[in-house]
Design a protein around this motif. Structure first.
Motif: not given
Length: 223
Positions: A198-223
């Protein structure tokens, strides 16, 4: 009756479990509250100059720990407790990750912190989550004082090696049943080794990998 094999949630700390970097957040807290502000200021200048040379993250991490040279270990341990109380009160844990880890714990999945940070400032977090283990950077000590030297660094690929060494202590353990949480592209080696990344979407590069591989992306409330 066969014993149930353990399952683990290998969890990065800085910007994944927490919204901040423990190294910088705790460092600023410690050196300001102990009236060593001039040491911190000199450290910032030195690190900025080093960063401008283009050195890699591992080198920057090891250089950072020179900040703690000649600092008593016990003093750091005591300060870390108060720092963590303030960190928790300020809501600097990521709710999405904390909730998931506590839910997994109820299912028998134990948390293992995996961090390039050092044990002194991770220890209160370890207690907060009742972790099974902490895999982290280890600092050299002499006569109860930090020397500023890194005994073992845990950055990038070293994290996966440490995770594999940890589970080797559980014969027959299958990482496919384990979980992983990360926020930076350098966390990929650990995330791809477990069955439930599971990925926290902080780094666009990692988020891109997560999308390509179908990994879960955990989104938190904005602060």
């Amino acid at each position: 009756m066969l014993a149930t094999r353990p399952r683990f949630a290998f969890t990065d700390v800085d910007h994944t479990l927490l919204r901040v970097s423990t190294l910088h957040h705790f460092g600023e807290y410690f050196f300001e509250t102990t009236r060593r502000g001039e040491v911190l200021a000199a450290h910032r200048t030195r690190m900025q100059r080093l960063a401008e040379t283009g050195v890699d993250r591992a080198t920057l991490n090891e250089s950072y720990y020179q900040l703690w040279s000649d600092i008593p270990v016990h003093e750091v341990d005591v300060a870390a407790v108060t720092w963590h109380e303030q960190l928790r009160a300020a809501g600097l844990y990521r709710t999405s990750v904390l909730t998931r880890l506590r839910g997994l714990r109820a299912e028998g999945v134990e948390t293992v912190l995996v961090s390039g940070s050092f044990r002194a400032c991770l220890r209160p977090i370890e207690r907060e989550l009742d972790c099974a283990a902490v895999l982290c950077t280890e600092l050299d000590e002499r006569d109860g004082v930090f020397t500023g030297t890194v005994r073992r660094s845990l950055i990038g690929p070293a994290k996966r090696s440490e995770v594999e060494a940890f589970v080797a202590g559980y014969p027959g353990h299958d990482l496919a049943g384990d979980f992983g949480f990360g926020d930076h592209i350098s966390d990929v080696p650990v995330l791809e080794s477990v069955g439930h990344p599971a990925v926290i979407p902080v780094d666009p590069a990692l988020e891109s990998v997560a999308r390509e591989r179908g990994w879960e992306v955990l989104r938190d409330d904005e602060r």
